[in-house]
Design a protein around this motif. Structure first.
Motif, PDB file in Angstrom:
ATOM      1  N   PHE A 234      50.648  39.315  46.563  1.00  0.00           N
ATOM      2  CA  PHE A 234      50.876  40.699  46.138  1.00  0.00           C
ATOM      3  C   PHE A 234      49.809  41.115  45.121  1.00  0.00           C
ATOM      4  CE2 PHE A 234      52.744  44.067  43.624  1.00  0.00           C
ATOM      5  CZ  PHE A 234      53.455  44.828  44.537  1.00  0.00           C
ATOM      6  N   VAL A 235      49.529  40.247  44.160  1.00  0.00           N
ATOM      7  CA  VAL A 235      48.548  40.553  43.127  1.00  0.00           C
ATOM      8  C   VAL A 235      47.157  40.711  43.729  1.00  0.00           C
ATOM      9  CG1 VAL A 235      47.373  39.639  41.082  1.00  0.00           C
ATOM     10  CG2 VAL A 235      49.861  39.482  41.261  1.00  0.00           C
ATOM     11  N   LEU A 236      46.791  39.850  44.660  1.00  0.00           N
ATOM     12  CA  LEU A 236      45.474  39.946  45.292  1.00  0.00           C
ATOM     13  C   LEU A 236      45.296  41.276  46.021  1.00  0.00           C
ATOM     14  CD1 LEU A 236      44.723  36.404  46.779  1.00  0.00           C
ATOM     15  CD2 LEU A 236      43.479  37.603  44.979  1.00  0.00           C
ATOM     16  N   ARG A 237      46.319  41.700  46.736  1.00  0.00           N
ATOM     17  CA  ARG A 237      46.222  42.965  47.466  1.00  0.00           C
ATOM     18  C   ARG A 237      46.186  44.144  46.498  1.00  0.00           C
ATOM     19  NH1 ARG A 237      50.204  42.941  52.592  1.00  0.00           N
ATOM     20  NH2 ARG A 237      48.764  44.593  53.202  1.00  0.00           N
ATOM     21  N   LEU A 238      46.830  43.982  45.356  1.00  0.00           N
ATOM     22  CA  LEU A 238      46.762  45.022  44.325  1.00  0.00           C
ATOM     23  C   LEU A 238      45.341  45.103  43.763  1.00  0.00           C
ATOM     24  CD1 LEU A 238      49.115  46.817  43.256  1.00  0.00           C
ATOM     25  CD2 LEU A 238      49.171  45.358  41.244  1.00  0.00           C
ATOM     26  N   LEU A 239      44.715  43.945  43.552  1.00  0.00           N
ATOM     27  CA  LEU A 239      43.348  43.923  43.025  1.00  0.00           C
ATOM     28  C   LEU A 239      42.360  44.552  44.009  1.00  0.00           C
ATOM     29  CD1 LEU A 239      43.196  40.340  41.453  1.00  0.00           C
ATOM     30  CD2 LEU A 239      43.445  42.504  40.257  1.00  0.00           C
ATOM     31  N   HIS A 267      51.433  34.172  36.125  1.00  0.00           N
ATOM     32  CA  HIS A 267      50.333  34.712  36.930  1.00  0.00           C
ATOM     33  C   HIS A 267      49.045  34.912  36.131  1.00  0.00           C
ATOM     34  CE1 HIS A 267      53.039  35.021  40.147  1.00  0.00           C
ATOM     35  NE2 HIS A 267      53.443  36.268  40.033  1.00  0.00           N
ATOM     36  N   ARG A 268      49.083  34.727  34.831  1.00  0.00           N
ATOM     37  CA  ARG A 268      47.922  35.081  34.005  1.00  0.00           C
ATOM     38  C   ARG A 268      46.648  34.324  34.388  1.00  0.00           C
ATOM     39  NH1 ARG A 268      50.505  35.880  27.902  1.00  0.00           N
ATOM     40  NH2 ARG A 268      51.879  37.621  28.470  1.00  0.00           N
ATOM     41  N   PRO A 269      46.670  32.996  34.499  1.00  0.00           N
ATOM     42  CA  PRO A 269      45.428  32.303  34.893  1.00  0.00           C
ATOM     43  C   PRO A 269      44.918  32.759  36.255  1.00  0.00           C
ATOM     44  CG  PRO A 269      47.051  30.749  34.047  1.00  0.00           C
ATOM     45  CD  PRO A 269      47.767  32.043  34.235  1.00  0.00           C
ATOM     46  N   PHE A 270      45.835  32.988  37.183  1.00  0.00           N
ATOM     47  CA  PHE A 270      45.427  33.415  38.521  1.00  0.00           C
ATOM     48  C   PHE A 270      44.762  34.785  38.480  1.00  0.00           C
ATOM     49  CE2 PHE A 270      46.319  35.753  42.435  1.00  0.00           C
ATOM     50  CZ  PHE A 270      45.746  34.914  43.370  1.00  0.00           C
ATOM     51  N   ILE A 271      45.320  35.713  37.709  1.00  0.00           N
ATOM     52  CA  ILE A 271      44.745  37.060  37.616  1.00  0.00           C
ATOM     53  C   ILE A 271      43.335  36.993  37.032  1.00  0.00           C
ATOM     54  CG2 ILE A 271      44.945  39.293  36.446  1.00  0.00           C
ATOM     55  CD1 ILE A 271      47.981  39.031  36.706  1.00  0.00           C
ATOM     56  N   ARG A 272      43.153  36.194  35.982  1.00  0.00           N
ATOM     57  CA  ARG A 272      41.812  36.074  35.377  1.00  0.00           C
ATOM     58  C   ARG A 272      40.805  35.495  36.376  1.00  0.00           C
ATOM     59  NH1 ARG A 272      44.830  34.017  30.857  1.00  0.00           N
ATOM     60  NH2 ARG A 272      44.112  31.909  31.358  1.00  0.00           N
ATOM     61  N   LYS A 273      41.212  34.464  37.106  1.00  0.00           N
ATOM     62  CA  LYS A 273      40.306  33.852  38.080  1.00  0.00           C
ATOM     63  C   LYS A 273      39.976  34.827  39.220  1.00  0.00           C
ATOM     64  CE  LYS A 273      41.699  29.063  37.224  1.00  0.00           C
ATOM     65  NZ  LYS A 273      42.364  27.855  37.791  1.00  0.00           N
ATOM     66  N   ILE A 275      39.901  38.112  39.068  1.00  0.00           N
ATOM     67  CA  ILE A 275      38.955  39.110  38.552  1.00  0.00           C
ATOM     68  C   ILE A 275      37.573  38.499  38.415  1.00  0.00           C
ATOM     69  CG2 ILE A 275      38.396  40.577  36.575  1.00  0.00           C
ATOM     70  CD1 ILE A 275      41.369  40.998  36.136  1.00  0.00           C
ATOM     71  N   ASN A 276      37.501  37.251  37.976  1.00  0.00           N
ATOM     72  CA  ASN A 276      36.215  36.547  37.903  1.00  0.00           C
ATOM     73  C   ASN A 276      35.512  36.551  39.252  1.00  0.00           C
ATOM     74  OD1 ASN A 276      36.579  35.986  35.239  1.00  0.00           O
ATOM     75  ND2 ASN A 276      36.709  33.769  35.461  1.00  0.00           N
ATOM     76  N   TYR A 277      36.268  36.249  40.293  1.00  0.00           N
ATOM     77  CA  TYR A 277      35.682  36.192  41.633  1.00  0.00           C
ATOM     78  C   TYR A 277      35.128  37.559  42.034  1.00  0.00           C
ATOM     79  CZ  TYR A 277      35.328  35.866  46.690  1.00  0.00           C
ATOM     80  OH  TYR A 277      34.874  35.917  47.980  1.00  0.00           O
ATOM     81  N   ILE A 278      35.876  38.620  41.724  1.00  0.00           N
ATOM     82  CA  ILE A 278      35.405  39.975  42.036  1.00  0.00           C
ATOM     83  C   ILE A 278      34.111  40.265  41.289  1.00  0.00           C
ATOM     84  CG2 ILE A 278      35.942  42.434  41.793  1.00  0.00           C
ATOM     85  CD1 ILE A 278      38.885  41.690  42.239  1.00  0.00           C
ATOM     86  N   LEU A 316      33.445  30.052  29.122  1.00  0.00           N
ATOM     87  CA  LEU A 316      32.737  30.054  30.400  1.00  0.00           C
ATOM     88  C   LEU A 316      32.792  31.427  31.062  1.00  0.00           C
ATOM     89  CD1 LEU A 316      33.793  26.611  31.937  1.00  0.00           C
ATOM     90  CD2 LEU A 316      31.514  27.293  31.173  1.00  0.00           C
ATOM     91  N   PHE A 317      33.916  32.101  30.896  1.00  0.00           N
ATOM     92  CA  PHE A 317      34.041  33.453  31.428  1.00  0.00           C
ATOM     93  C   PHE A 317      33.010  34.378  30.791  1.00  0.00           C
ATOM     94  CE2 PHE A 317      36.053  37.645  30.582  1.00  0.00           C
ATOM     95  CZ  PHE A 317      35.946  38.175  31.855  1.00  0.00           C
ATOM     96  N   LEU A 318      32.798  34.225  29.488  1.00  0.00           N
ATOM     97  CA  LEU A 318      31.789  35.022  28.792  1.00  0.00           C
ATOM     98  C   LEU A 318      30.398  34.756  29.348  1.00  0.00           C
ATOM     99  CD1 LEU A 318      30.760  36.785  26.375  1.00  0.00           C
ATOM    100  CD2 LEU A 318      30.699  34.655  25.042  1.00  0.00           C
ATOM    101  N   VAL A 319      30.063  33.491  29.517  1.00  0.00           N
ATOM    102  CA  VAL A 319      28.710  33.109  29.927  1.00  0.00           C
ATOM    103  C   VAL A 319      28.451  33.414  31.399  1.00  0.00           C
ATOM    104  CG1 VAL A 319      27.124  31.160  30.186  1.00  0.00           C
ATOM    105  CG2 VAL A 319      28.556  31.352  28.130  1.00  0.00           C
ATOM    106  N   ARG A 320      29.453  33.150  32.260  1.00  0.00           N
ATOM    107  CA  ARG A 320      29.227  33.233  33.698  1.00  0.00           C
ATOM    108  C   ARG A 320      29.532  34.596  34.307  1.00  0.00           C
ATOM    109  NH1 ARG A 320      31.887  27.466  35.784  1.00  0.00           N
ATOM    110  NH2 ARG A 320      30.417  26.074  34.691  1.00  0.00           N
ATOM    111  N   ALA A 321      30.353  35.392  33.631  1.00  0.00           N
ATOM    112  CA  ALA A 321      30.754  36.676  34.208  1.00  0.00           C
ATOM    113  C   ALA A 321      30.362  37.862  33.345  1.00  0.00           C
ATOM    114  CB  ALA A 321      32.275  36.684  34.452  1.00  0.00           C
ATOM    115  N   LEU A 322      30.777  37.866  32.081  1.00  0.00           N
ATOM    116  CA  LEU A 322      30.543  39.052  31.249  1.00  0.00           C
ATOM    117  C   LEU A 322      29.068  39.293  30.969  1.00  0.00           C
ATOM    118  CD1 LEU A 322      33.424  39.113  28.603  1.00  0.00           C
ATOM    119  CD2 LEU A 322      33.185  40.423  30.708  1.00  0.00           C
ATOM    120  N   ILE A 323      28.356  38.277  30.517  1.00  0.00           N
ATOM    121  CA  ILE A 323      26.934  38.467  30.206  1.00  0.00           C
ATOM    122  C   ILE A 323      26.126  38.829  31.455  1.00  0.00           C
ATOM    123  CG2 ILE A 323      24.834  37.325  29.376  1.00  0.00           C
ATOM    124  CD1 ILE A 323      26.556  35.850  27.340  1.00  0.00           C
ATOM    125  N   PRO A 324      26.336  38.170  32.611  1.00  0.00           N
ATOM    126  CA  PRO A 324      25.595  38.581  33.814  1.00  0.00           C
ATOM    127  C   PRO A 324      25.940  39.984  34.315  1.00  0.00           C
ATOM    128  CG  PRO A 324      26.363  36.314  34.054  1.00  0.00           C
ATOM    129  CD  PRO A 324      27.009  36.860  32.814  1.00  0.00           C
TER     130      PRO A 324
END
Length: 413
Positions: A234-239, A267-273, A275-278, A316-324
């Motif tokens: 459900f969350v994935l389809r919402l995203l 669901h918090r870790p899953f939601i963050r991951k 969004i990272n993938y997106i 890692l989220f900062l380095v691999r997703a936010l900065i790029p």
């Protein structure tokens, strides 16, 4: 004599007449099941009855006698329920159910389920003149459902939650229309100048989003039970819906996802991951997504609530997703939200300042002056939260870049 005796004996029914009898009985069963047509959301486009379909009787129900088959249909299987939904709807079966205030308290939950099933029918909003009466009935029913969810004083049970997610899924989860830039060369596309596509079904979608928001936020929604239905799928389809070009839809999605993140801790870790993938796909593959700013707004509040010391996962989220995220050409579409997230990290952990500044320098624009101005503004905010030791580590490459900016002929730099 023998022929006369045999002629008086009862004849055994023929195989063909036996089959005809069975077909008629099956038809009656299918007729009764077709009355519960609101559980089939995608079969309402047909407007002309098919041959052999039932006709309404004077009291509005389907007449059993109309199920008798003509010669050409003898021996064929009865029409499935899904195929009957369109003709039945066109003949006026889609009618308003009683109001909640007109039934007793013990009947309200049953009526709630019936209204939810009724709203699973999805109409064609591209043709404005099609099913006007039915669309109005559905809109009024959706408004009643919103009021019910807001005022209910008892916990939602499993049956109700199943019906709720079924209705929401039928209405919201759909294939988004092709973006305006699909048929254009990527270098010719400018997201800031293109007119967004407005969702024609928004008069109904808005109420469904409001219903989902109030359901998630309701104190009568038990997160331990609801997580079985508001699950990872459900969350994935919402995203996926965040890529909608309609700003109104993305605003609702942003608020709803934030409420889900707050209520469903599991669901918090899953939601963050997710969004990272997106983000990864946006940065390194497509550079096209309409909801990056909304995702960053949600993440800004999430980062603000991170406990100290920061986990390695968050760094890692900062380095691999936010900065790029500074890399794509359309960074101006979401730079304000991105800058806020970056600054939140530095304020949480001053030691990250060196990592952030070097990351900015890595993606520093060369020929885009307006983008350089944005980077300088973000750099100023980061430096305000930077302490001496971290500044000394990166000051040499930092001042080299500032020197190049001072030599620029652009007046804002």
């Amino acid at each position: 004599m023998i022929k006369q005796i045999l002629g008086k004996l009862p004849r055994k029914p023929s195989k063909s007449s036996h089959n005809d009898s069975n077909n008629v009985n099956d038809g009656v069963l299918n007729t009764h099941s077709s009355l519960n047509l609101f559980s089939v959301p995608n079969s309402v486009n047909s407007s002309k009855p098919t041959s052999g379909s039932s006709k309404p009787s004077s009291n509005g129900t389907l007449a059993p006698h109309s199920l008798s088959m003509n010669k050409s249909n003898q021996g064929k299987k009865s029409t499935p329920v899904e195929a009957q939904v369109g003709p039945v709807l066109a003949l006026g079966v889609y009618e308003a159910l009683p109001s909640f205030r007109d039934v007793s308290g013990s009947e309200k939950q049953s009526l709630f389920i019936r209204k939810l099933n009724m709203c699973c029918v999805v109409f064609d909003f591209i043709d404005v003149a099609k099913n006007l009466k039915e669309k109005d009935v559905k809109r009024q029913t959706l408004l009643e459902l919103v009021d019910y969810v807001t005022s209910v004083t008892s916990k939602f049970n499993e049956v109700a939650m199943q019906a709720i997610t079924k209705m929401v899924t039928a209405n919201l989860f759909r294939t988004l229309p092709s973006p305006n830039h699909d048929n254009k060369a990527s270098e010719m596309y400018d997201a800031e100048e293109e007119e967004p596509t407005m969702e024609p079904a928004w008069p109904h979608l808005q109420i469904v989003y409001e219903f989902l928001l109030r359901f998630v936020a309701s104190p009568e929604t038990d997160a331990k039970l609801a997580k079985r239905y508001i699950d990872h799928s459900f969350v994935l389809r919402l995203l996926e819906l965040f890529d909608s070009e309609d700003q109104r839809e993305r605003d609702y999605l942003k608020t709803i996802l934030h409420r889900i993140y707050g209520k469903f801790m599991v669901h918090r870790p899953f939601i963050r991951k997710a969004i990272n993938y997106i983000f990864y796909r946006f940065i390194f593959e497509t550079e096209k997504h309409n909801g990056i700013a909304e995702f960053l707004e949600i993440l800004g509040t999430i980062i603000n609530g991170f406990a100290l010391p920061l986990k390695d996962e968050h760094k890692l989220f900062l380095v691999r997703a936010l900065i790029p995220l500074h890399k794509p050409k359309c960074v101006s579409m979401y730079h304000q939200q991105l800058s806020y997230c970056i600054t939140q990290f530095v304020e949480k952990d001053a030691k990250l300042a060196d990592t952030v500044i070097r990351g900015l320098l890595k993606y520093w624009p060369i020929t885009n002056s307006s983008k350089e101005v944005m980077f300088l503004g973000e750099l100023e905010e980061v430096l305000e939260a930077t302490q001496g030791p971290e500044f000394q580590r990166c000051m040499v490459p930092l001042f080299r870049q500032i020197g190049r900016c001072l030599n620029s002929s652009h007046f804002q730099k």
